[in-house]
Scaffold this motif. Structure first.
Motif, PDB file in Angstrom:
ATOM      1  N   ALA A  22     -13.442  15.327 114.391  1.00  0.00           N
ATOM      2  CA  ALA A  22     -13.840  16.600 113.789  1.00  0.00           C
ATOM      3  C   ALA A  22     -14.562  16.318 112.482  1.00  0.00           C
ATOM      4  CB  ALA A  22     -12.613  17.473 113.534  1.00  0.00           C
TER       5      ALA A  22
ATOM      6  N   GLY B 134     -16.092  18.546 109.003  1.00  0.00           N
ATOM      7  CA  GLY B 134     -16.351  19.790 108.290  1.00  0.00           C
ATOM      8  C   GLY B 134     -17.679  19.666 107.584  1.00  0.00           C
TER       9      GLY B 134
ATOM     10  N   THR C 165     -17.906  15.721 103.254  1.00  0.00           N
ATOM     11  CA  THR C 165     -17.805  15.244 101.868  1.00  0.00           C
ATOM     12  C   THR C 165     -16.665  14.247 101.687  1.00  0.00           C
ATOM     13  OG1 THR C 165     -16.264  16.940 101.110  1.00  0.00           O
ATOM     14  CG2 THR C 165     -18.607  17.488 101.035  1.00  0.00           C
TER      15      THR C 165
ATOM     16  N   SER D 256     -15.113  19.024  94.904  1.00  0.00           N
ATOM     17  CA  SER D 256     -16.167  19.268  95.884  1.00  0.00           C
ATOM     18  C   SER D 256     -16.111  20.691  96.441  1.00  0.00           C
ATOM     19  CB  SER D 256     -16.001  18.266  97.033  1.00  0.00           C
ATOM     20  OG  SER D 256     -14.662  18.302  97.506  1.00  0.00           O
TER      21      SER D 256
ATOM     22  N   SER E  26     -15.217  21.937 103.350  1.00  0.00           N
ATOM     23  CA  SER E  26     -14.724  23.024 104.206  1.00  0.00           C
ATOM     24  C   SER E  26     -13.209  23.115 104.107  1.00  0.00           C
ATOM     25  CB  SER E  26     -15.135  22.758 105.658  1.00  0.00           C
ATOM     26  OG  SER E  26     -14.338  21.729 106.214  1.00  0.00           O
TER      27      SER E  26
HETATM   28  C1  FAD Z   1     -18.125  14.752  94.618  1.00  0.00           C
HETATM   29  C2  FAD Z   1     -16.862  14.825  95.393  1.00  0.00           C
HETATM   30  C3  FAD Z   1     -15.707  15.251  94.756  1.00  0.00           C
HETATM   31  C4  FAD Z   1     -14.526  15.333  95.451  1.00  0.00           C
HETATM   32  N1  FAD Z   1     -13.416  15.784  94.799  1.00  0.00           N
HETATM   33  C5  FAD Z   1     -12.256  15.903  95.466  1.00  0.00           C
HETATM   34  C6  FAD Z   1     -11.097  16.393  94.807  1.00  0.00           C
HETATM   35  O1  FAD Z   1     -11.116  16.727  93.639  1.00  0.00           O
HETATM   36  N2  FAD Z   1      -9.960  16.487  95.522  1.00  0.00           N
HETATM   37  C7  FAD Z   1      -9.908  16.123  96.832  1.00  0.00           C
HETATM   38  O2  FAD Z   1      -8.846  16.254  97.422  1.00  0.00           O
HETATM   39  N3  FAD Z   1     -10.988  15.651  97.475  1.00  0.00           N
HETATM   40  C8  FAD Z   1     -12.157  15.534  96.833  1.00  0.00           C
HETATM   41  N4  FAD Z   1     -13.254  15.044  97.487  1.00  0.00           N
HETATM   42  C9  FAD Z   1     -13.144  14.599  98.890  1.00  0.00           C
HETATM   43  C10 FAD Z   1     -13.512  15.666  99.942  1.00  0.00           C
HETATM   44  O3  FAD Z   1     -14.333  16.650  99.398  1.00  0.00           O
HETATM   45  C11 FAD Z   1     -12.263  16.319 100.512  1.00  0.00           C
HETATM   46  O4  FAD Z   1     -11.514  15.349 101.194  1.00  0.00           O
HETATM   47  C12 FAD Z   1     -12.539  17.474 101.481  1.00  0.00           C
HETATM   48  O5  FAD Z   1     -11.308  18.047 101.879  1.00  0.00           O
HETATM   49  C13 FAD Z   1     -13.314  17.089 102.701  1.00  0.00           C
HETATM   50  O6  FAD Z   1     -13.743  18.275 103.348  1.00  0.00           O
HETATM   51  P1  FAD Z   1     -14.972  18.234 104.356  1.00  0.00           P
HETATM   52  O7  FAD Z   1     -15.119  19.583 104.943  1.00  0.00           O
HETATM   53  O8  FAD Z   1     -16.154  17.695 103.694  1.00  0.00           O
HETATM   54  O9  FAD Z   1     -14.399  17.240 105.437  1.00  0.00           O
HETATM   55  P2  FAD Z   1     -15.096  16.045 106.206  1.00  0.00           P
HETATM   56  O10 FAD Z   1     -15.562  14.985 105.282  1.00  0.00           O
HETATM   57  O11 FAD Z   1     -16.092  16.594 107.163  1.00  0.00           O
HETATM   58  O12 FAD Z   1     -13.847  15.499 107.019  1.00  0.00           O
HETATM   59  C14 FAD Z   1     -12.740  14.942 106.361  1.00  0.00           C
HETATM   60  C15 FAD Z   1     -11.629  14.681 107.359  1.00  0.00           C
HETATM   61  O13 FAD Z   1     -11.163  15.906 107.864  1.00  0.00           O
HETATM   62  C16 FAD Z   1     -11.247  15.948 109.278  1.00  0.00           C
HETATM   63  N5  FAD Z   1     -11.591  17.328 109.624  1.00  0.00           N
HETATM   64  C17 FAD Z   1     -12.623  18.067 109.174  1.00  0.00           C
HETATM   65  N6  FAD Z   1     -12.572  19.303 109.671  1.00  0.00           N
HETATM   66  C18 FAD Z   1     -11.475  19.365 110.438  1.00  0.00           C
HETATM   67  C19 FAD Z   1     -10.864  20.385 111.222  1.00  0.00           C
HETATM   68  N7  FAD Z   1     -11.380  21.606 111.320  1.00  0.00           N
HETATM   69  N8  FAD Z   1      -9.721  20.095 111.883  1.00  0.00           N
HETATM   70  C20 FAD Z   1      -9.178  18.864 111.819  1.00  0.00           C
HETATM   71  N9  FAD Z   1      -9.708  17.869 111.087  1.00  0.00           N
HETATM   72  C21 FAD Z   1     -10.829  18.114 110.415  1.00  0.00           C
HETATM   73  C22 FAD Z   1     -12.262  14.902 109.641  1.00  0.00           C
HETATM   74  O14 FAD Z   1     -12.037  14.395 110.930  1.00  0.00           O
HETATM   75  C23 FAD Z   1     -12.023  13.867 108.563  1.00  0.00           C
HETATM   76  O15 FAD Z   1     -10.947  13.041 108.915  1.00  0.00           O
HETATM   77  C24 FAD Z   1     -14.476  14.949  96.811  1.00  0.00           C
HETATM   78  C25 FAD Z   1     -15.629  14.540  97.452  1.00  0.00           C
HETATM   79  C26 FAD Z   1     -16.817  14.461  96.760  1.00  0.00           C
HETATM   80  C27 FAD Z   1     -18.041  13.999  97.471  1.00  0.00           C
END
Ligand code: FAD
Ligand code: FAD
Lengths: 478, 389
Positions: A67, A69, A72, A133, A138
């Motif tokens: 999966a 989102g 990030t 982020s 998501s």
């Molecule tokens: C600049 C920056 C700052 C950040 N700051 C923070 C912070 O302060 N705190 C923090 O916790 N994180 C932070 N992060 C990390 C990141 O943003 C988080 O981990 C966020 O929750 C990822 O969400 P995403 O939608 O981008 O997930 P993705 O990167 O698309 O996926 C992350 C994981 O979630 C799984 N996944 C995604 N969607 C689903 C779904 N619907 N069901 C089941 N599994 C799913 C994927 O398989 C993967 O394992 C940061 C990242 C960046 C780039």
């Protein structure tokens, strides 16, 4: 793959199946860009039912699925499989219900974290977990990573703010996990499982009431030790601030270069402390905070929202900002008990000197969550390896001090090999029992979180010798 | 380690075990479970034994695993607001030790005479302050468990912020001893608040839902609001807790909001207590369900006490109820409460045919698979929990 793709096309709208190699490349990595893989096929379902159909097909074909989102993630959790399907939730961005009397909202997984707060801000509510982020990430990704943010010291993580989740299990069944139901807390186990237990398709989050008063303070100290002492004093005085963040001189330098945040000149460390709650309470805590920060050479108090934003600006841009002072860097994410911070920071300093690698420190001081930025020049031969070594040694330091190898970014592919340093084989085998209950065929995001693939038929704990998958060359043992 | 033959006092929900084992270390717990596995003996873990009659009686019980000797507070890192304790430590002993450093585990445990860390986690109910601090699962940051085959496993740790691996603590919290034994637990703590004030007043039942909504949104930020209605027709008493340095001014604000009442610095005597639990029904509901819950309880003729902000109240039978009557009462309650988005489960009741204790459980097939993986031999408290698990 071809027959699977044809089957996917038969259950999804035309434009929801991507096979064009150029477009597939868009999805080859997440925020951790040095792991890349082109997904076998990408699907963009628009409904939970469509996700379920995709997962069922993956099951029929015995093909792994991942999966994604917003991509990030910083641990490579959404790294696709070349032999698998990448399920992207970007078409599932509806806020389905806002129910203020019950302080909750029901949203699709692709909704961004900030969009929830924006939908209820005018009514005086917000969604508490706020990863940096939050504008892009998501809520599905937040659930998968159990994301936190600067305010989780007082308000907790995603798991403390999710009431229910509809998931598609790795078998392709739609199941609701609800905190209110009797039975095992499967919701609690699912949150933070990094996509290895299924795909979240609908999430009920708890909304929080905006506090009556917020006071944001910036305290500048000559040294990081003095800053650390102030943190201990604040916690020792029984104050639980909404946030306590710290930056060292190098991180400040980077932030200045990038966003000209004009933090006090000559600071060895700045501390950002935010108090919130009932006005009368915040007032008293602030009076006490002033005394506790007596060691600071400058104390700034934000008078309004603009000044508050100015104080936070340097901190929030720190990660991206190190790009200004270093061609390349690794963002590490480790945790230590807060009282171990001074010792660990000193040890990081020594590591840095030994290896000739600069490390900038930006961290959630209140809960001991370090984000050392390990800086290096990727044009310099061997520098990348030295940075990698420093970065790994920092995790060892965290484990040594009773901490964790990740506080919020997750294990993903990046840290799977560190798991055995933190957990025993029995611990990991026991976690596998949960995995096998949800995902007996191991199709949900395989290769993430756990170092060694294990087959569900195997009895945990008694395996000896080389793993069959390793022997057959299908898997690597770390 | 002591192992003695069981006597009548050791019965679990009327089922008499053959032996009582009193291990003194995690290794001894593991040794007992390994021995039981080898002989296919069924095990029921016990803490203080205050709530062993909750849930269904076990289908079989050969060994009562009494954890009272695992009673050490292993580490109180006051500066980190973290404590690690063995399962048999009583909540009382823990609170006393923490208070010495001006800290607390923010769970209300009314049966503190004997309730233990392990039992509190295994039952995972919640008292008044859940509204502010969450429930046991929200405060648990690390756990050591022993599986039915004797495997000792750990998850989480002793730092508040930690996302490495699956959270087994969540899974074991509320598992009623059916997945394995909780041997050690690590919790996040809170500083003891500078002051506490309770504002208590009798209110009209019809006004309660409006007041609860106003309190939930109030900037005075109450930590809890409890209601006591011992007689189904009597007006309920509402009592609201505020905690902190400015507790007095916030209590005044709450008093104004609820239209009067008495401000005290101790809780009312009934605060967070269940007086009779031979028949005890737990009702959970979203905020907007409160009116329906009040009405349903009154119609059923049950006494009501509990947390109107956290959406969890307890119904007690204030007169003896027969089996058939109870089954019908629960079915009626459930119809009304579920229509309002809530759930009804029977925490304690004498064995009684036709009584559905849990109502509908979403995800039951998945739960069964979890149980099968952890306890394939069905030796841990078999039959005590949802779906006969
Ligand atoms: C600049 C920056 C700052 C950040 N700051 C923070 C912070 O302060 N705190 C923090 O916790 N994180 C932070 N992060 C990390 C990141 O943003 C988080 O981990 C966020 O929750 C990822 O969400 P995403 O939608 O981008 O997930 P993705 O990167 O698309 O996926 C992350 C994981 O979630 C799984 N996944 C995604 N969607 C689903 C779904 N619907 N069901 C089941 N599994 C799913 C994927 O398989 C993967 O394992 C940061 C990242 C960046 C780039
Ligand atoms: C109104 C009300 C409010 C309450 N408020 C709270 C509250 O705020 N917070 C809270 O946490 N509790 C609360 N409780 C629960 C109460 O504190 C229980 O009495 C207590 O949790 C039982 O502890 P015990 O050690 O006596 O367990 P026991 O009676 O010995 O056992 C209870 C159950 O747990 C199992 N068990 C016991 N120890 C273990 C173990 N180590 N591993 C696995 N399973 C085990 C037993 O098999 C049994 O099923 C509340 C109850 C009520 C009615």
């Amino acid at each position: 793959m071809e027959t699977l793709t044809a089957a996917l096309r038969s259950v999804l709208p035309r434009d929801a199946v991507i096979t064009d190699p150029v477009r597939l490349r868009t999805y080859e990595c997440d925020g951790l860009t040095y792991h890349r893989a082109t997904p076998g096929v990408v699907v963009l379902p628009a409904t939970a039912e469509q996700v379920a159909r995709v997962v069922r097909l993956c099951n029929d074909f015995g093909v792994p699925f991942v999966a994604r989102g917003s991509g990030t993630g910083l641990s490579g959790g959404a790294l696709p499989r070349e032999d698998g399907v990448l399920i992207v939730t970007s078409k599932m961005r509806a806020i389905l219900e806002i129910d203020l009397p019950n302080r909750r909202a029901v949203v699709e997984p692709g909704v961004t974290n900030l969009a929830i707060t924006e939908a209820v801000r005018e009514q005086g509510y917000y969604y508490a977990p706020d990863p940096s982020s939050q504008q892009v990430c998501s809520i599905g990704g937040n659930v998968a990573e159990n994301s936190g943010g600067a305010h989780c010291l007082k308000y907790g993580f995603t798991v403390n703010h999710v009431e229910a989740c509809e998931i598609v299990t790795p078998d392709g069944d739609l199941v609701t996990l609800d905190r209110m139901d009797p039975g095992y807390d499967l919701l609690g186990a699912f949150i933070g499982s990094e996509g290895t237990l299924g795909v979240a398709t609908k999430i009920t989050v708890r909304l929080s009431r905006a506090p009556e008063a917020v006071t944001t303070v910036l305290a500048a100290f000559e040294s990081i030790e003095q800053g650390g002492q102030a943190v201990s004093a604040i916690i020792g005085a029984g104050i639980v601030p909404a946030a306590i963040e710290m930056m060292d001189a190098l991180a400040i330098e980077a932030a200045e270069a990038a966003v000209a945040c004009s933090y006090p000149a000559g600071a060895g460390a700045v501390l950002i402390v935010e108090l919130d709650g009932p006005a009368a309470e915040v007032e008293r805590q602030f009076a006490r905070l002033r005394e506790l920060c007596a060691g600071a050479f400058e104390l700034r108090v934000a008078a309004d929202a603009a000044e508050r934003a100015a104080i936070w600006k340097g901190r929030k841009s720190a990660f991206a900002a190190v790009g200004r002072i270093s061609p390349a860097y690794i963002v590490q994410d480790g945790v230590v008990p807060r009282t171990a911070l001074p010792g660990v920071l000193a040890a990081i300093d020594r590591l840095s000197a030994e290896h000739g690698i600069r490390v900038a420190n930006v961290f959630h001081a209140g809960d001991g969550n370090l984000h050392p930025l390990v800086l290096f020049d990727d044009a310099e031969p061997g520098a990348g390896e030295r940075a990698e070594a420093v970065s790994g040694a920092i995790l060892d330091l965290c484990i040594e001090h009773g901490g964790s190898i990740t506080g919020e970014h997750g294990v993903g592919v990046d840290k799977a090999r560190y798991m055995p340093r933190m957990f025993s084989a029995a611990d990991l085998d026991t976690m596998q029992l949960v995995r096998c209950a949800f995902d007996p065929r191991g199709l949900a995001n395989p290769g993430k979180v756990f170092p060694t693939p294990r087959l569900c038929g195997e009895v945990p704990g008694v395996r000896k010798g080389v793993h069959p998958l390793v022997e057959s060359g299908k898997a690597e043992q770390f | 380690m002591t192992v003695r033959p069981a006597d009548a006092e050791d019965a679990v929900g009327g089922v008499l075990p053959r032996w009582v084992a009193l291990p003194e270390s995690v290794e001894e717990v593991a040794a007992v479970l390994r021995a039981c596995a080898a002989r296919d003996l069924a095990v029921v873990p016990a803490g203080g034994g205050t709530k062993l009659h909750w849930g269904l009686p076990p289908e079989r019980c050969d060994v009562l695993l009494d954890l009272c000797c695992l009673n050490e507070i292993l580490e109180h890192a006051a500066g980190d607001l973290v404590v690690r304790a063995q399962a048999g430590v009583t909540m009382d002993a823990l609170a006393a030790a923490l208070a010495g450093e001006g800290q607390e585990l923010a769970l209300d445990v009314p049966f503190s005479e004997g309730a233990t860390v392990g039992g509190t986690l295994a039952t995972a109910t919640a008292g008044p302050r859940a509204f502010r601090y969450g429930t046991a699962r929200d405060l648990l940051i690390g756990v050591t468990v022993v599986l039915p085959d004797g495997t000792v496993a750990r998850s989480g740790g002793k730092v508040v912020k930690n996302v490495a691996g699956y959270d087994l603590g969540k899974l074991f919290t509320g598992s009623h001893g059916t997945l394995g034994v909780i041997a050690e637990a690590t919790f996040r703590l809170h500083p003891l608040p500078a002051a506490r004030r309770w504002v208590s007043a009798e209110v009209a039942a019809a006004e309660l839902p409006g007041l609860a909504a106003a309190l939930a949104a109030a900037q005075a930020e109450p930590s809890a609001a409890e209601v006591d209605r011992p007689e189904p027709d009597a007006p309920p008493v509402l009592s609201v807790l505020v905690e902190g340095a400015a507790a007095d001014s916030r209590a005044a604000a709450v008093r104004e909001l609820i239209g009067g009442g008495e401000v005290t610095d101790a809780p009312p005597p009934w605060w967070g207590l269940i007086t009779r639990d031979e028949v005890l029904v737990e009702v959970r509901f979203p905020a907007t369900g409160l009116a329906a819950v009040l009405e349903a309880a009154a119609r059923a003729g049950l006494a009501l006490r509990g947390s109107v902000l956290a959406g969890r109240v307890w119904l007690e039978a204030w007169r003896p109820v027969g089996g058939d009557e109870l089954a019908a009462t629960v079915a009626g309650l459930r119809r009304r409460v579920e229509a309002a988005g809530g759930r009804v489960s029977v925490t304690a009741a004498p064995p009684c045919a036709g009584l559905d204790r849990w109502g509908q459980v979403s995800g039951l097939p998945l739960m069964r698979r979890v149980k099968e993986r952890f306890d394939p031999g069905r030796r841990m408290s078999p039959g005590r929990f949802v779906g006969g698990m």
